[in-house]
Design an enzyme around this catalytic site. Sequence first.
Site, PDB file in Angstrom:
ATOM      1  CE1 TYR A 285      -1.681   8.064  -0.373  1.00 38.05           C
ATOM      2  CE2 TYR A 285      -1.293   5.947   0.370  1.00 38.05           C
ATOM      3  CZ  TYR A 285      -2.171   6.866   0.136  1.00 38.05           C
ATOM      4  OH  TYR A 285      -3.487   7.095   0.308  1.00 38.05           O
TER       5      TYR A 285
ATOM      6  CG  HIS B 193      -9.001   2.385  -7.753  1.00 37.13           C
ATOM      7  ND1 HIS B 193      -9.321   3.626  -7.550  1.00 37.13           N
ATOM      8  CD2 HIS B 193      -7.929   1.972  -6.973  1.00 37.13           C
ATOM      9  CE1 HIS B 193      -8.621   3.898  -6.502  1.00 37.13           C
ATOM     10  NE2 HIS B 193      -7.517   2.822  -6.023  1.00 37.13           N
ATOM     11  CG  PHE B 194      -4.893  -0.593 -10.266  1.00 37.48           C
ATOM     12  CD1 PHE B 194      -4.124  -0.461 -11.509  1.00 37.48           C
ATOM     13  CD2 PHE B 194      -5.107  -1.597  -9.729  1.00 37.48           C
ATOM     14  CE1 PHE B 194      -4.071  -1.577 -12.189  1.00 37.48           C
ATOM     15  CE2 PHE B 194      -5.097  -2.859 -10.233  1.00 37.48           C
ATOM     16  CZ  PHE B 194      -4.511  -3.018 -11.423  1.00 37.48           C
ATOM     17  CG  HIS B 195      -5.132   1.234 -15.699  1.00 34.27           C
ATOM     18  ND1 HIS B 195      -5.644  -0.224 -15.243  1.00 34.27           N
ATOM     19  CD2 HIS B 195      -4.328   0.925 -16.544  1.00 34.27           C
ATOM     20  CE1 HIS B 195      -4.790  -1.118 -15.656  1.00 34.27           C
ATOM     21  NE2 HIS B 195      -4.000  -0.445 -16.496  1.00 34.27           N
TER      22      HIS B 195
ATOM     23  NE  ARG C 127      -6.695  -7.231 -10.332  1.00 40.70           N
ATOM     24  CZ  ARG C 127      -5.753  -6.752  -9.394  1.00 40.70           C
ATOM     25  NH1 ARG C 127      -5.920  -6.602  -8.283  1.00 40.70           N
ATOM     26  NH2 ARG C 127      -4.543  -6.401 -10.076  1.00 40.70           N
ATOM     27  NE  ARG C 128      -3.338 -10.068 -10.479  1.00 34.81           N
ATOM     28  CZ  ARG C 128      -2.608  -9.923  -9.396  1.00 34.81           C
ATOM     29  NH1 ARG C 128      -2.962 -10.895  -8.585  1.00 34.81           N
ATOM     30  NH2 ARG C 128      -1.477  -9.176  -9.419  1.00 34.81           N
TER      31      ARG C 128
ATOM     32  CG  HIS D 274      -1.869   1.279   0.905  1.00 41.28           C
ATOM     33  ND1 HIS D 274      -2.919   1.233  -0.211  1.00 41.28           N
ATOM     34  CD2 HIS D 274      -1.959   2.513   1.463  1.00 41.28           C
ATOM     35  CE1 HIS D 274      -3.495   2.420  -0.397  1.00 41.28           C
ATOM     36  NE2 HIS D 274      -2.802   3.139   0.365  1.00 41.28           N
TER      37      HIS D 274
HETATM   38  C1  HEM Z   1      -1.035   2.003 -22.362  1.00 43.80           C
HETATM   39  C2  HEM Z   1      -2.253   1.740 -22.056  1.00 43.80           C
HETATM   40  C3  HEM Z   1      -2.501   0.526 -21.156  1.00 43.80           C
HETATM   41  C4  HEM Z   1      -3.815  -0.233 -21.416  1.00 43.80           C
HETATM   42  C5  HEM Z   1      -4.443  -0.588 -22.470  1.00 43.80           C
HETATM   43  C6  HEM Z   1      -3.754  -0.978 -20.208  1.00 43.80           C
HETATM   44  C7  HEM Z   1      -4.676  -2.219 -20.127  1.00 43.80           C
HETATM   45  C8  HEM Z   1      -4.776  -2.933 -19.007  1.00 43.80           C
HETATM   46  C9  HEM Z   1      -5.807  -4.147 -18.662  1.00 43.80           C
HETATM   47  C10 HEM Z   1      -6.997  -4.149 -19.680  1.00 43.80           C
HETATM   48  C11 HEM Z   1      -5.653  -4.433 -17.392  1.00 43.80           C
HETATM   49  C12 HEM Z   1      -6.331  -5.747 -16.772  1.00 43.80           C
HETATM   50  C13 HEM Z   1      -5.800  -7.077 -17.165  1.00 43.80           C
HETATM   51  C14 HEM Z   1      -6.579  -8.078 -16.270  1.00 43.80           C
HETATM   52  O1  HEM Z   1      -6.784  -7.769 -15.006  1.00 43.80           O
HETATM   53  O2  HEM Z   1      -6.760  -9.341 -16.535  1.00 43.80           O
HETATM   54  C15 HEM Z   1      -4.368  -4.020 -17.019  1.00 43.80           C
HETATM   55  C16 HEM Z   1      -3.763  -4.418 -15.773  1.00 43.80           C
HETATM   56  C17 HEM Z   1      -2.662  -3.808 -15.061  1.00 43.80           C
HETATM   57  N1  HEM Z   1      -2.164  -2.415 -15.731  1.00 43.80           N
HETATM   58 FE1  HEM Z   1      -2.504  -1.565 -17.623  1.00 43.80          FE
HETATM   59  N2  HEM Z   1      -3.013  -0.622 -19.189  1.00 43.80           N
HETATM   60  C18 HEM Z   1      -2.332   0.361 -19.784  1.00 43.80           C
HETATM   61  C19 HEM Z   1      -1.296   1.158 -19.136  1.00 43.80           C
HETATM   62  C20 HEM Z   1      -0.931   0.971 -17.767  1.00 43.80           C
HETATM   63  C21 HEM Z   1      -0.065   1.757 -17.071  1.00 43.80           C
HETATM   64  C22 HEM Z   1       0.544   3.290 -17.545  1.00 43.80           C
HETATM   65  C23 HEM Z   1       0.208   1.149 -15.835  1.00 43.80           C
HETATM   66  C24 HEM Z   1       1.243   1.662 -14.620  1.00 43.80           C
HETATM   67  C25 HEM Z   1       2.028   2.551 -14.643  1.00 43.80           C
HETATM   68  C26 HEM Z   1      -0.397   0.135 -15.883  1.00 43.80           C
HETATM   69  C27 HEM Z   1      -0.527  -0.886 -14.717  1.00 43.80           C
HETATM   70  C28 HEM Z   1      -1.223  -2.017 -14.771  1.00 43.80           C
HETATM   71  C29 HEM Z   1      -1.050  -2.991 -13.677  1.00 43.80           C
HETATM   72  C30 HEM Z   1      -0.360  -2.894 -12.341  1.00 43.80           C
HETATM   73  C31 HEM Z   1      -2.006  -4.039 -13.725  1.00 43.80           C
HETATM   74  C32 HEM Z   1      -2.410  -5.112 -13.100  1.00 43.80           C
HETATM   75  C33 HEM Z   1      -1.610  -6.453 -13.448  1.00 43.80           C
HETATM   76  C34 HEM Z   1      -2.005  -7.547 -12.448  1.00 43.80           C
HETATM   77  O3  HEM Z   1      -3.294  -7.592 -12.217  1.00 43.80           O
HETATM   78  O4  HEM Z   1      -1.333  -8.291 -12.115  1.00 43.80           O
HETATM   79  N3  HEM Z   1      -1.105  -0.052 -17.174  1.00 43.80           N
HETATM   80  N4  HEM Z   1      -4.104  -2.957 -17.784  1.00 43.80           N
END
Ligand code: HEM
Lengths: 142, 545
Positions: free
Chosen positions: B225, B372-374, B436-437, B221
């Site tokens: 920050y 939320h976290f996006h 998710r995931r 968490h």
């Molecule tokens: C560039 C465009 C981006 C797209 C289209 C995108 C799309 C996605 C999607 C659809 C998921 C969900 C996948 C799932 O839960 O099955 C995901 C997960 C995630 N994204 Fe992105 N994302 C983008 C950029 C970013 C950025 C800039 C960050 C952080 C700096 C980020 C961090 C994450 C993280 C931490 C997860 C979770 C991974 C996990 O559950 O293990 N994403 N993203």
Amino acid sequence: MIIIFAAAVTTSAFVIGIQLPAPVARVDSRLVATPGATIFGEPGVRELAPHHLEARVLARTWQFDPREIRVKVGDTVTFFYTSQDVIHGVKLMGSNVNMMIIPGQVSRLSATFEKAGTFKFLCHEYCGLGHHTMYGEVIVEP
Amino acid sequence: MNFPRIAKYTGWHLITAISALGLGGLFGLFQVLDHAGIDLYPQLQSVGVQSYYQGLTLHGVLNALVFTTFFITGFLNFATSHVLKREPGVPLLNVIGFVVMLVGLLMATVPLLMNEATVLFTFYPPLKAAPAFYIGLTLVVVGSWICGAALIATWRAWRKDNPTTRTPLIALGSLVTVVLWQICTIGLAVEMLTMLIPWSLGLVEGIDPQLARTFFWFTGHPLVYFWLLPAYVSWYGMMPKQAGGKLFSEPLARFSFFLFLVLSTPLGFHHQYVDPGVPIGWKYLHAILTYSVFFPSLLTAFNVAASLEIGGRARGGTGLLGWIKKLPWGDPSYAAQNFAMILFAFGGISGLTNASYDMNLAVHNTIWIPGHFHLTVGTASALSFIGISYWLVPMVTGKQLFNRKLGVAQAITWFVGMLLMSNALHLLGLRFQLPRRTALGASGYLTPEMTPFLIEEVIGGIILVTSGLLWLINMVGTVASKKKLETPLEMPVAEPLEPMLAPKWLDSWRPWLALTFALILIAYGPQLYIQISQAQSTAVGFKPW
Ligand code: HEM
Ligand SMILES: [Cu+2]
Ligand SMILES: [Cu+2]
């Protein structure tokens, strides 16, 4: 502000009776599936009292055992889950049953079924290549 | 003013960070396409990415861990040097810190690319990755500690020469960030060194997965920050200047930073509301503390908005909202960060929701959470860092920004794309309880009612990835360009509206640090004691991918 929120959490926790999983028992994930070793040795549903059932579900990659749980409208079911291998999760659709299933721990929550129908319970924590195929069903009969 | 040494070091960090986001962001595209029923993973196999989950691990690790950590350590060291007007105090620390981070990154990348570490960026055991993955990530953290020590060394050297001057706000915010990081990563360090590394090397057979999760979220968490505070350094310390205004209340800004230091660690159990191994009372305490951290966030929103209003009015804006139009929207650095703030406000609201018990039961591990976290790390942090890069990269390279208009277009497209994608993810999670995931395209969970939202998600995702591409073009274009800066750039440093002196208690670290440790001890001490003393290290490792 913070006090208002604290009050909100407190009401939701105690007044509305929101329940969260909490420590129930510890098990050894290497032995859980062995008959007789733990309550998960014979997974399945049993009746504790009229309209009160207990469901013991064992999670493993990538299935729930049992896959299908049959109950009647009006039944209250206490679910017990544990994992035989990696971390899984469970979310029972249309209910507040949402828990992590962590090897070594037993996760418990109850739900009362007011409506007939079929409700999926999904694995919601990544557990490997077949994660998206891991679900079971509660069939609520009228 | 020109400080070639810190410029060079910062350049190393930026190259790594930009490459990480460039590659990591690309996998986002394949994820949204998969959800919309377009499965490109068979094609990806020919370049070595075996599955949705290997791609998702790369996406999470590269974006949320690598891009952020390299950017933050580089940016904060740069900002501290420039605001204190001196080169690094102990340059060797900067060099070693970066080298250790880079070696760690390379070590972790090999198993990631070889599909030997498809454990997602949270690497919960008993999923078991190759040892190089855990050792590599640990080295990245150790390297970031050394970079933090470098920053502290610069400040100490300045303090020796300026014993009575008050620490400038930018330096204070940077110090709070690195100190918070040094404290909160203890959890991760313990998890890695005493559990995951020995276990993956085969030195011990079993592990206690619940205890590992508790250590993970001890760091997990405050990690958010660590991502946010550098953006706040820019929002408080730099953006008012870029807007042509002044910082509304400097003492309030200092107060907020210290509050974040105190409040961001002792609330990790709010990620574990539905863990079976944590008693309800402790979840309750962490829920209350979670709401308390909303307070400095509100202070920040208020203070920053007031500062920007001063800027808009100074630029001739009138009326209730007329000042907004006068803000420098044509400046890509400003525009990107202002859009980041707007989306962050939505993210704050959905975050509050997550923190309450009943809503958490409804949305925990649904696709609402990435929605939320996006908005938070994926926009408030990432888009702010992108905004900062529009002046930082020119300053570091001495070249003009390749194309300002392209930068503004990038900021707008990120805003629009994220609004769509995040809105769709929130609704898919809340209404349809999609997990998710999860490789949704291949699952049996999708129904026709979801189609409009899946289309919204994929359109948003494509716009977002395009936006990321525009940024990469601008970055590569700037580095490759032959156009040198005509006049040297200065780092934007906002002045306070009134140079009133903050009260003394805002200058002293001791009470704040004491409070930080005391709260951690209260919120975590008893549970850590119980979970450690009752640990059952019986879970053997699995590689189900
Ligand atoms: C560039 C465009 C981006 C797209 C289209 C995108 C799309 C996605 C999607 C659809 C998921 C969900 C996948 C799932 O839960 O099955 C995901 C997960 C995630 N994204 Fe992105 N994302 C983008 C950029 C970013 C950025 C800039 C960050 C952080 C700096 C980020 C961090 C994450 C993280 C931490 C997860 C979770 C991974 C996990 O559950 O293990 N994403 N993203
Ligand atoms: Cu599972
Ligand atoms: Cu799963």
